[in-house]
Design a protein around this motif. Structure first.
Motif: not given
Length: 138
Positions: A109-138
Motif C-alpha cells: 500500500t506504500l512506497t518510499s524513495y530517497e532521491i539525491t540530486i547532484t550537479d555536473d560535478r557530482d556535488r549533492r544539491v538536494c536530498t529528498a524523500r517521497l512517500t506514495c500510496a498505492l491503490r487499485d486502478r478505478p
C-alpha cells in the motif's frame, strides 16, 4: 509487482508524461522499481537569483520517485504522492542536475524513495524523500 530492469520501459518518456516534467526538460535515463535516474537542465528552472529553484528540485524528485512507485505497483494499480520533503544543500547555476531515486520501502500500500540530486560535478544539491500510496486502478 514488476521491476523493469535498468532500461527505460516503453512509454516512460518525457513526452509521454507531458505537463510539468516535459516543461521542465526532465529526461528519464534509467527506470526500474528499485532505481530511477533522470536529469534536468538548470537553465529555465531557476529562481530570481539565477540558481536552481528549490521547487524544481522537488518536481524532479517527485517525478522520478513516482515513476519508481508506478513500476513497483504494476499496471493494475495507481500511485499517488502523499508526502515529500527536501533539504537543499547547495545551489546550481548552470548545466544539468541528475536525480537518482532509490527505493527505501516497497510494500503493498506504500512506497518510499530517497532521491539525491547532484550537479555536473557530482556535488549533492538536494536530498529528498517521497512517500506514495498505492491503490487499485478505478
Amino acid at each position: 509487482m514488476e521491476d523493469a530492469g535498468s532500461m527505460v520501459p516503453e512509454g516512460f518518456t518525457t513526452e509521454a508524461f507531458g505537463g510539468l516534467p516535459a516543461a521542465m526538460g526532465i529526461e528519464i535515463i534509467e527506470a526500474s522499481a528499485k532505481r530511477v535516474v533522470a536529469r534536468m537542465p538548470v537553465e529555465g528552472n531557476t529562481q530570481p537569483y539565477g540558481v536552481l529553484h528549490g521547487g524544481a528540485s522537488c518536481v524532479l524528485a517527485e517525478t522520478i520517485g513516482s515513476i519508481g512507485s508506478a513500476l513497483h505497483a504494476g499496471p493494475d494499480r495507481i500511485t499517488m504522492g502523499v508526502e515529500i520533503n527536501a533539504s537543499h544543500h547547495r545551489s546550481a547555476s548552470e548545466g544539468h542536475v541528475t536525480g537518482v531515486a532509490t527505493q527505501l520501502h516497497g510494500g503493498r500500500t506504500l512506497t518510499s524513495y530517497e532521491i539525491t540530486i547532484t550537479d555536473d560535478r557530482d556535488r549533492r544539491v538536494c536530498t529528498a524523500r517521497l512517500t506514495c500510496a498505492l491503490r487499485d486502478r478505478p
